[in-house]
Design an enzyme around this catalytic site. Structure first.
Site, PDB file in Angstrom:
ATOM      1  CG  MET A 173      -2.561  -2.123  -4.160  1.00  0.00           C
ATOM      2  SD  MET A 173      -3.180  -0.148  -4.206  1.00  0.00           S
ATOM      3  CE  MET A 173      -1.779   0.513  -3.164  1.00  0.00           C
ATOM      4  N   GLY A 376      -6.271  -0.332  -2.301  1.00  0.00           N
ATOM      5  CA  GLY A 376      -7.650  -0.359  -2.699  1.00  0.00           C
ATOM      6  C   GLY A 376      -8.240  -1.338  -1.998  1.00  0.00           C
TER       7      GLY A 376
END
Lengths: 753, 120
Positions: A173, A376
């Protein structure tokens, strides 16, 4: 007085009659069972992806026995995906670690907690005394609870005095963080999942939503069904199950999609889809180094004709035009992306370019429109991005480089401000490079599996093995625990209480529903114990449990953009999470940021503007003119095939959990490589033939799955199987801004095995 | 009175024992044929039971890739040739209905297996 044979036959007949008319035997009667076996249901959150589905866990006789979606949770409304279906069985999986292990004479043997922690303490003390605090490091996880990451941060940055604390969200991320910070000034999405239900155009970029975020995918499917005008445009080098809902698919060469987004921006401007009032009031322009004007940006875009972009990325120019017009014309539009965008050396730039489209059209900050990064992991946002669990961060979206930030956190942590180093520590790849060189003498790994998930594995494995490695994990063996010096059994999911923060800024409470298995302990308690043994007990011994840790963390968020002051445990236990900022206990949470309704929206400063990006000095977001750089390792004559990697629906990451469910393993029992039928024909490869996939870093023998999914010239390998480590092949080149590795594209060749 | 008590207890015991037997029967349902377990359900059933696979593929479960193993188990360690409705409720808890009230005995009374179509 007994029972006669005649009476027994009568009793049998009566029983049969009772059973036949559908009266359940008492044994199966729910009330009867419940009263005998004390069945309770606990509100919690799924252990897996960043969607953050609400889950109800059934416990009977102290054991998790069933799971179902929480129908009262607005995230998923009772729906679950296939992974969560079996989550309750993972709690008592065969690979749960139930006692500490210590390496003796080359083998991991059972140890006591005291002996194991004494060893860890002595090794860390020795390293710190002989080589300084930066000779130790912590590698954490977006799956750890916020309280756990907070404690690790406080110990390593605030007491040991090293910023060598990073986490696996660096691998997934970090580019999204970089994009949000540079474009909008603050991390995490502007809007929320509510936007999905009002969206007319979904732009899915580098996201196989149906497999990676299935419940979000279902919500998009529902939107399409309710509103048939809703369209879906996909930009991805692969056809995936998500294509079932695609109206347009730009199946580009991996690594060359920046030109597509620039071309779309050019059409949006030239054909009048911009919101000029919004641009004037809310947007600045930059080339990444210096401010530029709107006219400069338009000149920059002149190169990016649809024909130019098409030549770069291998899609049709007309399709690029169509995508731009669909985006521009739509009443509302959401872009969603995940690893296909983030895991690139141009990850931050690509995030910027996606934000550009929304800033040009004003499709931001209103219901149905958002530039919405899909996270995620279940707590990459809450624990790591918000909790400060990266080497340059401090809790509450603060930075180690900012003097005021260091002062504020030092006060909360009750440490001298000089203890917190002003220089960022080692990001993940740099950390493991230092491990490989022997510069990191002692490494603590929590809730993650770097010996499986790091890119270019061969470069790092020996170093990880040679350093003094402590792994706190609920499962063993994993690729990382197998080579550790000490493995500490950690409590798993429903065995501990804490908070997860999901993709849409929603912090949710996870209930402790069962006791930790065997001798397993809460990670927070392990860290507190280590802190006390290292001599820092004064600032850790007051915690009676995770709620005390959470309450201290809330102080770090007070008055900040991610104010969670109103998200007390008492409140979080009652509601299905709260979206920050939620500054008071009677505040409902914030659906959309930077607009009226956001408790931090400065109405006077905004002076009538619809959006005010209050992290930016003048309240304006930034449109970036970034070059359309390609991948680090383009294909060439020697390695003519682009390798991309990713996930399948049924497996989570390195299979330590989902690999314990035989049902999920059944979906894809063995590793494989997807090969386009045209490539397969040229090579003489048939379905199920074995091939060697070779990159400059390694080679893997895999079964070929000949399927029209990856575009010609591209192959796809899931990274889940420990017996076939895909990351032996991947490249560890990183984005210079986010330091996130380029898992999504490198050069390979296929050889018949 | 005592005789009635003994009679009632006998009925309860028979019901209890019979439910255990039923439970055991539900657990040990018809076993899956021994196959090469190095393949997915779909890989094998595409040739063995293509019509069933096709019905599933075009169903909502097929759309969402909810595979055979969700309803039927993995085949090798656990197998349910005719799965029960309580598995449905795990993912569809907002559709937890009172079967008695709507006069059916399971989700499959209305939602036909594999195609999951309503009544057909």
């Amino acid at each position: 007085m007994g029972i006669t044979r005649r009476e027994f036959i009568r009793a049998s007949a009566l029983s049969a009659a009772i059973a036949s008319i559908g009266v359940e035997p008492l044994f199966k009667n729910k009330l009867f069972s419940a009263s005998l076996l004390a069945e309770t249901w606990h509100k919690t959150v799924c252990r897996y992806c960043g969607v953050g589905c609400g889950v109800m866990l059934g416990v009977r006789d102290g054991k998790a026995f069933a799971i179902k979606g929480d129908k009262n949770n607005t995230v998923n409304k009772g729906l679950l995906c296939v992974k969560a279906f079996y989550l309750h069985k993972v709690v008592t999986a065969k690979n749960r670690l139930t006692y500490p292990l210590v390496r003796k004479d080359g083998k991991l043997v059972r140890s006591t907690w005291d002996d194991a922690m004494n060893l860890v303490t002595s090794k860390f003390k020795e390293a710190i005394e002989q080589n300084g605090p930066d000779s130790v490091a912590f590698y954490g996880s977006g799956q750890a609870l916020t309280e756990e990451t907070y404690l690790a941060n406080k110990l390593f940055k605030g007491h040991i005095g090293t910023n060598n604390l990073d986490g696996n969200p660096r691998l997934c991320m970090a580019s999204a963080v970089g994009g949000y910070l540079s474009s909008f000034g603050g991390d995490e999405p502007v809007g929320s999942y509510d936007d999905i239900d009002e969206c007319d155009l979904f732009l899915l970029i580098g996201s196989n939503t149906s497999e990676a975020h299935p419940v979000i995918y279902d919500r998009i499917v529902e939107r399409k069904k309710k509103n048939p005008q809703t369209k879906v445009v996909i930009i991805d080098p692969r056809q995936t199950p998500t294509n079932k809902i695609a109206d347009l698919h730009l199946q580009m060469i991996p690594g060359y999609d920046l030109s597509i987004i620039h071309a779309m921006a050019r059409i949006i401007i030239n054909e009048g889809y911009t919101d000029e009032e919004f641009i004037k009031g809310c947007v600045n322009f930059s080339d990444g180094q210096n401010p530029i004007t709107y006219d400069d940006y338009k000149k920059f875009l002149e190169k990016y004709t649809p024909e130019y972009a098409a030549s770069q990325c291998g899609v049709k120019a007309d399709d690029i035009v169509q995508a731009a017009r669909m985006f521009g014309k739509a009443r509302t539009a959401m872009s969603m992306w995940t690893m296909g965008v983030n895991q690139r050396i141009t990850g931050v730039w690509l995030n910027n370019l996606i934000h550009n489209l929304h800033l040009l059209t004003g499709k931001l900050g209103k219901l149905g429109s958002d530039s919405f990064s899909l996270t995620g992991q279940p707590n990459a946002c809450g624990g790591v991005r918000e909790g400060g669990g990266l080497s340059h961060l401090l809790p509450g979206h603060r930075s180690v480089e900012n003097e005021q930030h260091r002062k504020e956190i030092a006060e909360i942590w009750n440490v001298p401000v000089e203890k917190i180093q002003p220089k960022p520590g080692k990001h993940t790849i740099a950390m493991f490079e230092a491990v490989a060189k022997g510069e990191i003498k002692a490494l603590y790994v929590m809730c993650t599996n770097p010996a499986h998930s790091l890119p270019n594995l061969n470069k790092y494995l020996k170093g990880i093995q040679d350093t003094f490695l402590v792994v706190a994990d609920a499962f063993h063996p994993t690729e990382t625990t197998k080579i550790a010096d000490v493995v500490l059994p950690a409590a798993f999911w429903c065995e501990k209480e804490g908070v997860y923060g999901n993709t849409e800024r929603r912090s949710q409470h996870l209930a402790k529903a069962t006791k930790p298995l065997g001798e397993a302990k809460w990670d927070g308690d392990i860290l507190i114990d280590l802190a006390e043994r290292l001599g820092y007990g004064k600032n850790f011994e007051h915690y009676k449990g995770p709620e005390d840790v959470w309450n201290e963390y809330l102080k770090c968020t007070k008055g900040r953009g991610l104010d969670l002051s109103g998200a007390t445990y008492a409140r979080l236990k009652e509601v299905r999470g709260l979206r920050w900022p939620v500054p008071t206990t009677d505040h409902p949470g914030t659906q959309i940021r930077f607009v009226e309704g956001d408790p931090l929206f400065p109405k006077e400063k905004a002076a009538g503007k619809r959006m005010y990006f209050y992290y930016k000095p003048d309240g304006k977001a930034v449109i970036f003119a970034r070059p359309d750089k390609g991948p680090q390792e383009p294909t060439d004559a020697e390695y003519p095939i682009a390798l991309t990697t990713g996930r399948i629906l049924e497996q989570w990451h390195t299979m330590t959990m989902t690999g314990q469910n035989p049902e999920l393993v059944r979906a894809a029992p063995k590793p494989y490589v997807e090969i386009n039928p045209q490539n397969a024909k040229e090579l003489g490869v048939k379905n199920k033939d074995f091939v060697n996939i070779v990159t400059r870093r390694g080679s893997l023998k895999l079964e070929a799955r000949v399927i029209d999914r990856p575009r010609k010239g591209t192959i796809f390998i899931p990274f889940h199987w420990p017996e076939s480590l895909t990351n032996l092949l991947t490249i560890d080149a990183v984005d210079p801004g986010s330091r996130e590795p380029e898992y999504k594209v490198c050069a390979a060749r296929i050889e018949k095995a | 009175m005592k005789k009635n008590l003994i009679f009632s207890v006998t009925v309860v015991c028979i019901l209890f024992l019979s439910s255990l037997t039923v439970n055991a029967q539900q657990k040990i349902s018809k076993k899956h044929t021994k196959v090469d377990w190095n393949q997915s359900c779909e890989e094998c059933h595409q040739t063995k039971t293509p019509k069933v696979v096709s019905k599933w593929k075009f169903s909502k479960h097929g759309d969402a890739n909810v595979g055979c193993f969700i309803c039927h188990g993995d085949g090798e360690e656990e197998f349910y040739s005719k799965p029960k409705s309580d598995r449905c409720i795990t993912c569809h808890s907002s559709q937890d209905v009172d079967f008695k009230r709507i006069k059916v005995t399971s989700c499959f009374f209305c939602h036909v297996g594999h195609s999951l179509k309503f009544h057909k």
